[in-house]
Design an enzyme around this catalytic site. Structure first.
Site, PDB file in Angstrom:
ATOM      1  N   GLY A  15       0.845  -0.991  -0.089  1.00  0.00           N
ATOM      2  CA  GLY A  15       0.067  -0.002   0.046  1.00  0.00           C
ATOM      3  C   GLY A  15       0.738   1.143  -0.058  1.00  0.00           C
ATOM      4  O   GLY A  15       2.153   1.436  -0.759  1.00  0.00           O
ATOM      5  N   GLU A  16       0.510   2.116   0.795  1.00  0.00           N
ATOM      6  CA  GLU A  16       1.704   3.193   1.064  1.00  0.00           C
ATOM      7  C   GLU A  16       2.226   3.284   2.591  1.00  0.00           C
ATOM      8  O   GLU A  16       1.174   3.360   3.407  1.00  0.00           O
ATOM      9  CB  GLU A  16       0.795   4.515   0.676  1.00  0.00           C
ATOM     10  CG  GLU A  16       1.535   5.824   0.678  1.00  0.00           C
ATOM     11  CD  GLU A  16       2.686   5.735  -0.319  1.00  0.00           C
ATOM     12  OE1 GLU A  16       2.477   5.121  -1.414  1.00  0.00           O
ATOM     13  OE2 GLU A  16       3.883   6.016   0.025  1.00  0.00           O
ATOM     14  N   SER A  17       3.323   2.901   2.619  1.00  0.00           N
ATOM     15  CA  SER A  17       3.772   2.755   4.117  1.00  0.00           C
ATOM     16  C   SER A  17       3.725   4.188   5.075  1.00  0.00           C
ATOM     17  O   SER A  17       3.274   4.085   6.199  1.00  0.00           O
ATOM     18  CB  SER A  17       5.419   2.561   3.987  1.00  0.00           C
ATOM     19  OG  SER A  17       5.975   3.531   3.414  1.00  0.00           O
ATOM     20  N   CYS A  19       6.117  -5.327   0.321  1.00  0.00           N
ATOM     21  CA  CYS A  19       6.148  -3.959  -0.126  1.00  0.00           C
ATOM     22  C   CYS A  19       6.361  -2.782   0.804  1.00  0.00           C
ATOM     23  O   CYS A  19       7.196  -2.836   1.613  1.00  0.00           O
ATOM     24  CB  CYS A  19       5.196  -3.771  -1.345  1.00  0.00           C
ATOM     25  SG  CYS A  19       5.649  -2.556  -2.456  1.00  0.00           S
ATOM     26  N   ARG A  28      12.738   3.279  -0.408  1.00  0.00           N
ATOM     27  CA  ARG A  28      11.680   3.513  -1.068  1.00  0.00           C
ATOM     28  C   ARG A  28      11.497   3.762  -2.549  1.00  0.00           C
ATOM     29  O   ARG A  28      12.254   4.289  -3.105  1.00  0.00           O
ATOM     30  CB  ARG A  28      10.707   4.411  -0.245  1.00  0.00           C
ATOM     31  CG  ARG A  28      10.213   4.005   1.018  1.00  0.00           C
ATOM     32  CD  ARG A  28       9.841   5.230   1.734  1.00  0.00           C
ATOM     33  NE  ARG A  28       8.171   5.452   1.347  1.00  0.00           N
ATOM     34  CZ  ARG A  28       7.575   6.540   1.552  1.00  0.00           C
ATOM     35  NH1 ARG A  28       7.874   7.340   1.974  1.00  0.00           N
ATOM     36  NH2 ARG A  28       6.164   6.235   0.862  1.00  0.00           N
ATOM     37  N   ILE A  33       5.277  -3.298  -7.622  1.00  0.00           N
ATOM     38  CA  ILE A  33       4.527  -1.983  -7.619  1.00  0.00           C
ATOM     39  C   ILE A  33       5.310  -0.853  -6.914  1.00  0.00           C
ATOM     40  O   ILE A  33       5.120  -0.703  -5.686  1.00  0.00           O
ATOM     41  CB  ILE A  33       3.294  -2.149  -7.468  1.00  0.00           C
ATOM     42  CG1 ILE A  33       2.449  -3.219  -8.269  1.00  0.00           C
ATOM     43  CG2 ILE A  33       2.301  -0.645  -7.691  1.00  0.00           C
ATOM     44  CD1 ILE A  33       0.989  -3.690  -7.839  1.00  0.00           C
ATOM     45  N   ARG A  34       5.650   0.092  -7.760  1.00  0.00           N
ATOM     46  CA  ARG A  34       6.440   1.408  -6.843  1.00  0.00           C
ATOM     47  C   ARG A  34       7.336   0.657  -5.693  1.00  0.00           C
ATOM     48  O   ARG A  34       7.175   1.138  -4.508  1.00  0.00           O
ATOM     49  CB  ARG A  34       5.415   2.340  -6.252  1.00  0.00           C
ATOM     50  CG  ARG A  34       4.921   3.150  -7.511  1.00  0.00           C
ATOM     51  CD  ARG A  34       3.901   4.157  -7.036  1.00  0.00           C
ATOM     52  NE  ARG A  34       2.759   3.454  -6.671  1.00  0.00           N
ATOM     53  CZ  ARG A  34       2.238   3.344  -5.366  1.00  0.00           C
ATOM     54  NH1 ARG A  34       2.808   4.030  -4.336  1.00  0.00           N
ATOM     55  NH2 ARG A  34       1.032   2.897  -5.053  1.00  0.00           N
ATOM     56  N   HIS A  40       4.451  -8.131  -4.749  1.00  0.00           N
ATOM     57  CA  HIS A  40       3.444  -8.422  -4.028  1.00  0.00           C
ATOM     58  C   HIS A  40       2.930  -9.913  -4.729  1.00  0.00           C
ATOM     59  O   HIS A  40       2.455 -10.297  -5.455  1.00  0.00           O
ATOM     60  CB  HIS A  40       2.362  -7.587  -4.778  1.00  0.00           C
ATOM     61  CG  HIS A  40       2.242  -6.098  -4.528  1.00  0.00           C
ATOM     62  ND1 HIS A  40       1.187  -5.850  -3.575  1.00  0.00           N
ATOM     63  CD2 HIS A  40       3.200  -5.109  -4.450  1.00  0.00           C
ATOM     64  CE1 HIS A  40       1.508  -4.521  -3.224  1.00  0.00           C
ATOM     65  NE2 HIS A  40       2.566  -4.238  -3.871  1.00  0.00           N
ATOM     66  N   GLU A  92       0.674 -11.916  -3.608  1.00  0.00           N
ATOM     67  CA  GLU A  92      -0.719 -11.960  -3.508  1.00  0.00           C
ATOM     68  C   GLU A  92      -1.561 -11.829  -4.831  1.00  0.00           C
ATOM     69  O   GLU A  92      -2.700 -12.213  -4.918  1.00  0.00           O
ATOM     70  CB  GLU A  92      -1.353 -11.404  -2.493  1.00  0.00           C
ATOM     71  CG  GLU A  92      -1.624  -9.902  -2.497  1.00  0.00           C
ATOM     72  CD  GLU A  92      -0.565  -9.056  -2.560  1.00  0.00           C
ATOM     73  OE1 GLU A  92       0.913  -9.475  -2.605  1.00  0.00           O
ATOM     74  OE2 GLU A  92      -0.463  -7.595  -2.603  1.00  0.00           O
TER      75      GLU A  92
HETATM   76  N1  GLN Z   1       5.874   2.869  -2.416  1.00  0.00           N
HETATM   77  C1  GLN Z   1       5.318   2.529  -1.358  1.00  0.00           C
HETATM   78  C2  GLN Z   1       5.792   2.836   0.112  1.00  0.00           C
HETATM   79  O1  GLN Z   1       6.881   3.625  -0.314  1.00  0.00           O
HETATM   80  C3  GLN Z   1       5.157   0.910  -1.495  1.00  0.00           C
HETATM   81  C4  GLN Z   1       4.480   0.547  -2.737  1.00  0.00           C
HETATM   82  C5  GLN Z   1       3.696  -0.875  -2.590  1.00  0.00           C
HETATM   83  O2  GLN Z   1       3.306  -1.330  -1.280  1.00  0.00           O
HETATM   84  N2  GLN Z   1       3.252  -1.458  -3.648  1.00  0.00           N
HETATM   85  O3  GLN Z   1       5.192   2.649   0.819  1.00  0.00           O
END
Ligand code: GLN
Length: 189
Positions: A47-49, A79, A106, A134-135, A170, A172
């Protein structure tokens, strides 16, 4: 059947539940810290940390998560979840849960490679594993107790430190559940 929680504050929650159930365990979405006493292992999703950390503080999860790990209960961070587990984040003065001895960066694969798939080998877990990034972050350095499980282009993308497991990708999002099965086995032990 072991019970595996998925931290349900933000991110790819349902996908992990699906993967946990495919791996033969019971999946439970964790919305309240009190639920942690009821599970045998925990997945912290992607997700987004920074957002996830804000919600961890808002819902008073921080100490409960650290205690959960310190009690020896397995945690798998994917992630953003990997970033939350690390004790050192490039460019930040403070890390988050600091349960794994590793330095992470990150969004480390750059803008042009925001998301991509790559075939990797995961030591002791899976050959030719289709990994979805993903990112994604990667792990720059690990401490002596951390076992490197996978690299991609010489960057560390999966690791284990005792009962803690993490991946930059990921696991999952595809139908290949071997890494989740590996975590379920860690929990069963
Ligand atoms: N870029 C996100 C972060 O810094 C991590 C991306 C992800 O969980 N797919 O939290």
């Amino acid at each position: 059947m072991v019970k595996i929680g998925v931290l349900g504050l933000q991110g790819a929650i349902r996908e992990h539940i699906r993967s946990v159930e495919a791996a033969g365990a019971k999946g439970i979405i964790i919305k309240y810290k009190e639920q942690l006493t009821d599970i045998d292992g925990l997945i912290i999703p992607g997700g987004e940390s920074t957002t996830m950390r804000r919600l961890i503080d808002k819902y008073d999860f921080f100490e409960a998560l650290v205690d959960f790990g310190k009690q020896g209960k397995p945690i798998f961070g994917t992630c953003a979840g990997l970033i939350l587990l690390a004790n050192d984040i490039v460019g930040q003065d403070h890390a988050h849960l600091s349960l794994m001895d590793m330095k992470v960066e990150r969004n480390a694969f750059g803008r042009q490679r925001e998301s991509f798939e790559a075939e990797i080998d995961i030591k002791g877990v899976a050959d030719q594993f289709e990994a979805v990034f993903i990112r994604a972050p990667y792990i720059m350095e690990v401490g002596p107790e951390v076992d490197v499980l996978a690299t991609y282009q010489d960057k560390i993308v999966a690791a284990q430190q005792g009962h803690y497991l993490c991946s930059a990708f990921h696991p999952e999002l595809t139908d290949d559940h071997r890494l989740t099965e590996y975590f379920v086995k860690m929990v069963e032990k």
